[in-house]
Design an enzyme around this catalytic site. Structure first.
Site, PDB file in Angstrom:
ATOM      1  CD  GLU A 177      11.231  -8.952  18.241  1.00 51.67           C
ATOM      2  OE1 GLU A 177      12.145  -9.173  17.416  1.00 51.67           O
ATOM      3  OE2 GLU A 177      10.712  -7.843  18.400  1.00 51.67           O
ATOM      4  CG  HIS A 218      10.957  -5.496  10.674  1.00 42.03           C
ATOM      5  ND1 HIS A 218      10.537  -5.728  11.963  1.00 42.03           N
ATOM      6  CD2 HIS A 218      10.196  -4.477  10.199  1.00 42.03           C
ATOM      7  CE1 HIS A 218       9.562  -4.868  12.265  1.00 42.03           C
ATOM      8  NE2 HIS A 218       9.344  -4.112  11.210  1.00 42.03           N
ATOM      9  CD  GLU A 271      13.389  -7.996  12.356  1.00 42.41           C
ATOM     10  OE1 GLU A 271      12.381  -8.720  12.315  1.00 42.41           O
ATOM     11  OE2 GLU A 271      13.403  -6.864  12.892  1.00 42.41           O
ATOM     12  CG  HIS A 330       9.338  -9.491  13.971  1.00 46.25           C
ATOM     13  ND1 HIS A 330       9.446  -8.304  13.295  1.00 46.25           N
ATOM     14  CD2 HIS A 330       8.035  -9.870  13.848  1.00 46.25           C
ATOM     15  CE1 HIS A 330       8.272  -7.973  12.784  1.00 46.25           C
ATOM     16  NE2 HIS A 330       7.387  -8.907  13.106  1.00 46.25           N
TER      17      HIS A 330
HETATM   18  C1  NO5 Z   1       8.730  -5.808  16.404  1.00 44.62           C
HETATM   19  C2  NO5 Z   1       7.780  -6.429  17.424  1.00 44.62           C
HETATM   20  C3  NO5 Z   1       7.433  -5.553  18.613  1.00 44.62           C
HETATM   21  C4  NO5 Z   1       6.562  -7.032  16.822  1.00 44.62           C
HETATM   22  C5  NO5 Z   1       8.289  -4.441  15.907  1.00 44.62           C
HETATM   23  O1  NO5 Z   1      12.500  -5.332  16.806  1.00 44.62           O
HETATM   24  S1  NO5 Z   1      11.327  -5.578  15.976  1.00 44.62           S
HETATM   25  O2  NO5 Z   1      11.057  -4.541  15.024  1.00 44.62           O
HETATM   26  N1  NO5 Z   1      11.572  -6.962  15.210  1.00 44.62           N
HETATM   27  N2  NO5 Z   1      10.031  -5.741  16.976  1.00 44.62           N
HETATM   28  O3  NO5 Z   1       8.635  -3.424  16.533  1.00 44.62           O
HETATM   29  O4  NO5 Z   1       7.639  -4.383  14.877  1.00 44.62           O
HETATM   30 ZN    ZN Z   2      11.096  -7.159  13.268  1.00 43.87          ZN
END
Ligand code: NO5
Ligand code: ZN
Ligand code: CA
Ligand code: CA
Length: 440
Positions: free
Chosen positions: A388, A181, A184, A315
């Site tokens: 996260e 992402h 991030e 993430h």
């Molecule tokens: C992720 C995690 C659930 C793996 C996603 O907020 S995030 O986008 N970083 N959370 O939804 O892919």
């Molecule tokens: Zn993410």
């Protein structure tokens, strides 16, 4: 019918309501965030110079994983789960759309949405330069290879760290992926920290030395370089999540973490709308970045055996340790036995004990489909976690915490990383089942 009341709430969200979910979902700031009152269109600010740039909103009345999954099925991406609400990122059109569906949105004060400037983080160019430096300084320990190109033709790089790095030795292999992402950025800093720590401490710290010598460690420091660069290219953050591949109907970008080839698009955990932040792409691995990393993983099948045994996909934010599956609420499912689940939970919990994150199955947050973790586990038997990172809530800067926290919040994961490397010889060892699963 939606399982929560909507369309009538005009009161602001009670701050005290944050506490219950704080236990179930994640560590929240001790002082609850004051309820936002600003609810108008985005205002220009230092962090969102573009008047139509995406920004964060609190959506009230979204309390359970089913509520969160329903909101996600409506195409929103959830940044943060609170007791009775969630935080989402949306541009003006998306906010209007969600309100039309009956959701109550309140804009977060922009001061809370970015505590950093783009200069606080390394650019992708700087990342590549630091990788080259590491190879030059530790040619026996570090190598790098271009594993393919992004949509815009940027090189995607994999870094290998091990003794005798030029030789493919018979050692457990561990993969770390960062920055699927775009916004991030802290995760890419985590890659740089890990590279620096494993190389600088080799020969100095006995535990690091032993693990580097007995494992083959792969880092993909940025899976989504185009998105990362786009997020900061204007000089202020764009809140960009996806890659930069245009979509046939409308919109730009595929959510890379919805584009992997296991139960792709199965379960309402992604969107078919090219404008959505969770757009799953036109088919599994339709995003070049996903195809490149998936090909790399398939390339680690040697003599019919996948060499990679363990993985973390990095993430931000919410301070969580997540394990498969994301596509179903069920704890066990095809390819995920009770022993597998027990090992995931035990190892995830052990890692979380080292960094203070909250461990849980991914779907306890909300349903996702087409994620890297589900694919790596189901198709390759790799013990795959998603971390996260910092902060626990938007009060800490959301996706853009200040540069001064980078050292603290990357080194905070040192022990978790070493623990995963340690268990990589036989992850089932964590439940005492090494003879059954890893016996000679
Ligand atoms: C992720 C995690 C659930 C793996 C996603 O907020 S995030 O986008 N970083 N959370 O939804 O892919
Ligand atoms: Zn993410
Ligand atoms: Ca080696
Ligand atoms: Ca090997």
């Amino acid at each position: 019918m939606r399982p929560f009341p909507r369309g009538r709430r005009t009161t602001t969200v009670a701050a005290a309501a944050s506490l219950a979910l704080a236990l179930a979902i994640g560590t929240q700031a001790a002082t609850a965030t004051p309820s936002p009152t600003a609810d108008g269109p985005p205002a220009a600010s230092a962090t969102t110079a573009d008047a139509d740039a995406a920004r964060q909103y609190e959506v009230s009345g979204v309390a359970t994983r089913a509520d969160r999954t329903a909101l996600a099925r409506d195409g929103a991406v959830i940044d943060e789960a609170r007791a009775d609400s969630v935080i989402v990122t949306a541009d003006r059109a998306e906010a209007t759309r969600l309100r039309a569906l009956g959701y109550e949105l309140a804009a977060l004060p922009s001061a809370r949405q970015a505590a950093a400037a783009p200069e606080d983080y390394h650019t992708y160019e700087e990342v590549l330069a630091l990788v080259d430096d590491a190879v030059a300084q530790h040619p026996d320990l570090v190598s790098s290879q271009v594993i393919g190109q992004s949509y815009e033709g940027t090189d995607i790089v994999a870094v290998k760290i091990s003794d005798n790095v030029a030789t493919d030795e018979d050692e457990p292999e561990v993969l770390f992926t960062y920055g699927q992402h775009a916004r991030e950025h802290l995760t890419v800093e985590m890659a740089l920290y890990t590279l620096a720590e494993l190389t600088s401490q080799h020969g100095a710290d006995p535990q690091v030395t032993e693990l580097v010598d007995s494992r083959e460690i792969w880092l993909v420091p940025s899976v989504n370089p185009d998105g990362k660069t786009y997020d900061t290219a204007s000089g202020s953050f764009r809140n960009w999540r996806k890659n930069r591949q245009p979509n046939p109907g409308s919109g730009i970008g595929t959510d890379l973490n919805r584009n992997w080839a296991y139960e792709w698009g199965c379960c309402g955990g992604s969107s078919g709308n090219g404008s959505s932040d969770t757009y799953r792409g036109s088919g599994p691995e339709s995003a070049p970045e996903v195809a490149v990393v998936a090909d790399f993983v398939r390339g680690r099948v040697v003599g019919g055996e996948q060499q990679i045994t363990a993985h973390i996909d990095w993430h931000t934010y919410s301070e969580l340790v997540l394990w498969p599956y994301g596509y179903t609420y069920d704890d066990t499912a095809p390819g995920l036995t009770e022993d597998d689940q027990a090992a995931f939970e035990a190892l995830g919990t052990a890692m979380a004990e080292t960094n203070g994150y909250t461990p849980m199955q991914s779907s306890d947050l909300y349903i996702t489909d087409g994620t890297i973790d589900d694919w790596l586990w189901a198709e390759h038997g790799i013990f795959s976690f998603a971390f996260e990172m910092y902060p626990s809530s938007s009060a800490g800067g959301g996706f853009y915490p200040p540069g001064e926290v980078i050292d603290r919040e990357t080194s905070r994961n040192r022990e978790a990383v070493l623990l995963l490397l340690d268990y990589a010889d036989c992850p089932y060892r964590v439940i005492g089942a090494e003879e059954q699963y890893c016996g000679a």
